[in-house]
Design an enzyme around this catalytic site. Sequence first.
Site, PDB file in Angstrom:
ATOM      1  N   THR A  89       0.858  -1.183   0.000  1.00 12.67           N
ATOM      2  CA  THR A  89       0.000   0.000   0.000  1.00 12.67           C
ATOM      3  C   THR A  89       0.893   1.232   0.000  1.00 12.67           C
ATOM      4  O   THR A  89       1.823   1.326   0.801  1.00 12.67           O
ATOM      5  CB  THR A  89      -0.922  -0.003   1.231  1.00 12.67           C
ATOM      6  N   ILE A 125       4.687  -1.124   3.104  1.00  9.74           N
ATOM      7  CA  ILE A 125       4.413   0.287   2.863  1.00  9.74           C
ATOM      8  C   ILE A 125       5.293   0.750   1.704  1.00  9.74           C
ATOM      9  O   ILE A 125       6.523   0.674   1.779  1.00  9.74           O
ATOM     10  CB  ILE A 125       4.694   1.126   4.128  1.00  9.74           C
ATOM     11  N   LYS A 126       4.655   1.226   0.637  1.00 14.35           N
ATOM     12  CA  LYS A 126       5.402   1.660  -0.545  1.00 14.35           C
ATOM     13  C   LYS A 126       5.803   3.125  -0.411  1.00 14.35           C
ATOM     14  O   LYS A 126       4.979   3.980  -0.101  1.00 14.35           O
ATOM     15  CB  LYS A 126       4.557   1.481  -1.814  1.00 14.35           C
ATOM     16  N   LEU A 127       7.068   3.371  -0.666  1.00 14.40           N
ATOM     17  CA  LEU A 127       7.627   4.720  -0.617  1.00 14.40           C
ATOM     18  C   LEU A 127       8.437   4.966  -1.882  1.00 14.40           C
ATOM     19  O   LEU A 127       9.127   4.064  -2.369  1.00 14.40           O
ATOM     20  CB  LEU A 127       8.559   4.866   0.593  1.00 14.40           C
TER      21      LEU A 127
END
Length: 317
Positions: A89, A125-127
């Site tokens: 996400t 967690i996509k960054l």
Amino acid sequence: MTTALDQLKQYTTVVADTGDFQQLAQYKPQDATTNPSLILKAVQKDAYKPILEKTVRDHRDEPADFIIDRLLIAFGTEILKLIPGRVSTEVDARLSFDTQRSIDKGRELIKLYEDAGIGRERILIKLASTWEGIRAAEVLQKEGIKCNMTLLFSLVQAAASAEAGAQLISPFVGRIYDWYKKQAGADWDEAKNGGANDPGVQSVRRIYTYYKTFGYNTEVMGASFRTTSQITELAGCDLLTISPDLLQKLQDSNDTVERKLSPDALHDKPTERVAIDEASFRFQLNDEAMATEKLSEGIRVFAADAVKLEKLIDSLR
């Protein structure tokens, strides 16, 4: 006959790259990835409008970014019902140059998942792989929040992500290919620059070799594919995240898929680690026109789609 997809799964963890979770079951992926563009695309389909409408209805008086977070978790929760592994996400791309706000957003998303009864071990967690995004990942990883570094187009981004302890990186094969093809224009030779010579494939192979040579545990997940050839040339990569249309093509094919990447058979191994202090990182990234341009473009596109999603939400209030 064994399908190309089943053969690929013998060497690589297959991940579905989609917000259209109703398509997941038929391909039996281990994990799934989403991004702002995929969620925007999904909520405009009749099948998913009820999720959007319910999320807006339940939080009508809240700001649009608050509602988007809940929408992301709603999609992620549904996806996790259909896969055994993890869902990625994404943090709002507009935070790509703000380390602290990226950290805060990562924590918020994990709390929302945990409030929904989903453990953080199932979430990535996509960054964006900016210097600031990588620093955010370094902090989050130490808190047990696993990160997926996206919009990654260069070895220096990969090296910095690994040093920061990121769980996983997503080098973008197709977008690298797109850039070189556009630069060449009429001089592009697909026969010469395809297959193993595809610049996107070569980039992932180089990153994979770098990681395995120096013993990094960060997972390599090739992403952003244009063709099944790009996928099969990376058979053996830790993970590959693939769109439903290409998953279908692999499922429909009985072509032989051979392992192309293996930690036991590395070629052109590097002898030195990449320097990744901030000044070196910024200079090396700036020195690579393709990576600089595609990172900037990717952030702009994801940010623009977040704005479109906000406007869609506001229209439903």
